[in-house]
Design an enzyme around this catalytic site. Sequence first.
Site, PDB file in Angstrom:
ATOM      1  N   HIS A  22     -11.303  17.510 -42.063  1.00  0.00           N
ATOM      2  CA  HIS A  22     -12.329  16.478 -41.919  1.00  0.00           C
ATOM      3  C   HIS A  22     -13.675  16.864 -42.522  1.00  0.00           C
ATOM      4  CE1 HIS A  22     -13.678  19.016 -38.620  1.00  0.00           C
ATOM      5  NE2 HIS A  22     -14.806  18.346 -38.607  1.00  0.00           N
TER       6      HIS A  22
HETATM    7  C1  UD1 Z   1     -18.970  15.073 -36.971  1.00  0.00           C
HETATM    8  C2  UD1 Z   1     -19.817  16.355 -37.045  1.00  0.00           C
HETATM    9  C3  UD1 Z   1     -18.947  17.523 -37.403  1.00  0.00           C
HETATM   10  C4  UD1 Z   1     -17.767  17.635 -36.468  1.00  0.00           C
HETATM   11  C5  UD1 Z   1     -17.013  16.324 -36.460  1.00  0.00           C
HETATM   12  C6  UD1 Z   1     -15.844  16.363 -35.507  1.00  0.00           C
HETATM   13  C7  UD1 Z   1     -22.158  16.030 -37.755  1.00  0.00           C
HETATM   14  C8  UD1 Z   1     -23.089  16.245 -38.887  1.00  0.00           C
HETATM   15  N1  UD1 Z   1     -20.849  16.222 -38.067  1.00  0.00           N
HETATM   16  O1  UD1 Z   1     -18.451  14.808 -38.263  1.00  0.00           O
HETATM   17  O2  UD1 Z   1     -19.705  18.713 -37.330  1.00  0.00           O
HETATM   18  O3  UD1 Z   1     -16.935  18.685 -36.892  1.00  0.00           O
HETATM   19  O4  UD1 Z   1     -17.908  15.281 -36.054  1.00  0.00           O
HETATM   20  O5  UD1 Z   1     -15.104  15.183 -35.547  1.00  0.00           O
HETATM   21  O6  UD1 Z   1     -22.569  15.704 -36.682  1.00  0.00           O
HETATM   22  N2  UD1 Z   1     -15.693   7.470 -37.381  1.00  0.00           N
HETATM   23  C9  UD1 Z   1     -14.886   6.541 -36.787  1.00  0.00           C
HETATM   24  N3  UD1 Z   1     -14.783   6.564 -35.420  1.00  0.00           N
HETATM   25  C10 UD1 Z   1     -15.439   7.453 -34.642  1.00  0.00           C
HETATM   26  C11 UD1 Z   1     -16.275   8.400 -35.276  1.00  0.00           C
HETATM   27  C12 UD1 Z   1     -16.390   8.397 -36.637  1.00  0.00           C
HETATM   28  O7  UD1 Z   1     -14.275   5.717 -37.434  1.00  0.00           O
HETATM   29  O8  UD1 Z   1     -15.302   7.425 -33.412  1.00  0.00           O
HETATM   30  C13 UD1 Z   1     -15.801   7.452 -38.865  1.00  0.00           C
HETATM   31  C14 UD1 Z   1     -16.940   6.581 -39.327  1.00  0.00           C
HETATM   32  O9  UD1 Z   1     -16.604   6.028 -40.549  1.00  0.00           O
HETATM   33  C15 UD1 Z   1     -18.047   7.583 -39.545  1.00  0.00           C
HETATM   34  C16 UD1 Z   1     -17.263   8.773 -40.076  1.00  0.00           C
HETATM   35  O10 UD1 Z   1     -16.041   8.755 -39.339  1.00  0.00           O
HETATM   36  O11 UD1 Z   1     -19.033   7.111 -40.411  1.00  0.00           O
HETATM   37  C17 UD1 Z   1     -17.945  10.071 -39.907  1.00  0.00           C
HETATM   38  O12 UD1 Z   1     -18.397  10.246 -38.549  1.00  0.00           O
HETATM   39  P1  UD1 Z   1     -19.691  11.163 -38.249  1.00  0.00           P
HETATM   40  O13 UD1 Z   1     -19.939  11.242 -36.797  1.00  0.00           O
HETATM   41  O14 UD1 Z   1     -20.819  10.742 -39.117  1.00  0.00           O
HETATM   42  O15 UD1 Z   1     -19.246  12.566 -38.796  1.00  0.00           O
HETATM   43  P2  UD1 Z   1     -17.880  13.381 -38.634  1.00  0.00           P
HETATM   44  O16 UD1 Z   1     -17.264  13.490 -39.966  1.00  0.00           O
HETATM   45  O17 UD1 Z   1     -17.057  12.845 -37.508  1.00  0.00           O
END
Ligand code: UD1
Length: 375
Positions: free
Chosen positions: A208
């Site tokens: 991820h």
């Molecule tokens: C975040 C953390 C990362 C951690 C990871 C674990 C930061 C900078 N990054 O990354 O350190 O290892 O979480 O999962 O805080 N999304 C969904 N549903 C959700 C959550 C996210 O669909 O419940 C999708 C969305 O498109 C979102 C993307 O995933 O924009 C990224 O989510 P985000 O929280 O920005 O970062 P992660 O890649 O999850």
Amino acid sequence: MKVMVVAGARPNFMKIAPVVAELERRGHETVLVHTGQHYDTSMSQSFFDDLGIRPPDHFLGVGGGSHAAQTARIMERFEPVLLEAKPDWVLVPGDVNSTLGASLVTVKLKTQLGTQLAHLEAGLRSHDWRMPEEINRVLTDRCSDLLLTPSRDAHANLAAEGIDEDRVHFVGNVMIDTLLLRLDAARERDYAGTLGLERDGYVAATLHRPSNVDEAGPLRVCLEALARIAEKMPVVLPMHPRTRQRAEAFGFGDLLSGITATEPLGYLEMLSITDGARVMLTDSGGLQEETTVLGVPCVTLREQTERPITIEQGTNRLAPWPLTVDGIIASFEEALAQPRRPVGENCPEGWDGRASERLVGALESVRMPAVAVGA
Ligand code: UD1
């Protein structure tokens, strides 16, 4: 003592669960804040259910977005909650955007409220400033009154940054408290078995990190390597929404056809998968630690790790960088040749199931002078 515990993203939940339980067992008042950085049931509520975490007192509903937008929303929505609750401590875990957002708000209100900031999992460093998590860790540590470390190597990192050692307390790894408490339940749940996977007869993988999944080139390398490994041994890949979105956008469906690609898994399901795997391939930080304790050989798909102790003492290794299909497969073969270790053998100090007791003890014992950090 009144402690506000802030969590927002999946890796936070297994860290706060034993700490909230220990605080409440000792009669302290807790205020639980969920920022909503992660919001899908599979990324959030399922962890609350599996880990028996009570519903949050405040849900900020910040959702996704750019780093700036997400962090700013966390700050805007956290500030009034903090102003109203006026806790003695704000406790922030890990290195996600929720960690940094809540930290900045707390340190800026410190003179007004007298609330102190404690960072759970302080002092880890990848020394890679391109990682958003590294920025979050360094800045959170700089803002914190109390730095609670999971392993001794963190102390040298903090000393090198000039952080006063009086603010640094070794507590060990709270996530391992959760793992040891829930391992029997995960084995009973036997999610791996429901997928038809036999203990020690399959490979587990997770991906991820933006550096591995956001661009087509690195994602293709990782998925091709997994597809090649799957010709030899079943591969199960629980897919983070970020990875699923990118794989679909790049048209990589064919690379997934030989792999068991599942939705994101809840805590007990993922622990079942990890515990039964012959080898783990991952770019997650938490899984490097969990495989260390479970004795499962691990290949980390990153240039470096902020958890070097999992290589020195644990079962982890870094795949050659930059990642190539052959390099990943060579590391996988090395890991496959390594026997599984018994659970808990040769674990780092303080990865023993009692870190949350030490952590709450540290909060109880430390009385910091009411001066601004860095003053
Ligand atoms: C975040 C953390 C990362 C951690 C990871 C674990 C930061 C900078 N990054 O990354 O350190 O290892 O979480 O999962 O805080 N999304 C969904 N549903 C959700 C959550 C996210 O669909 O419940 C999708 C969305 O498109 C979102 C993307 O995933 O924009 C990224 O989510 P985000 O929280 O920005 O970062 P992660 O890649 O999850």
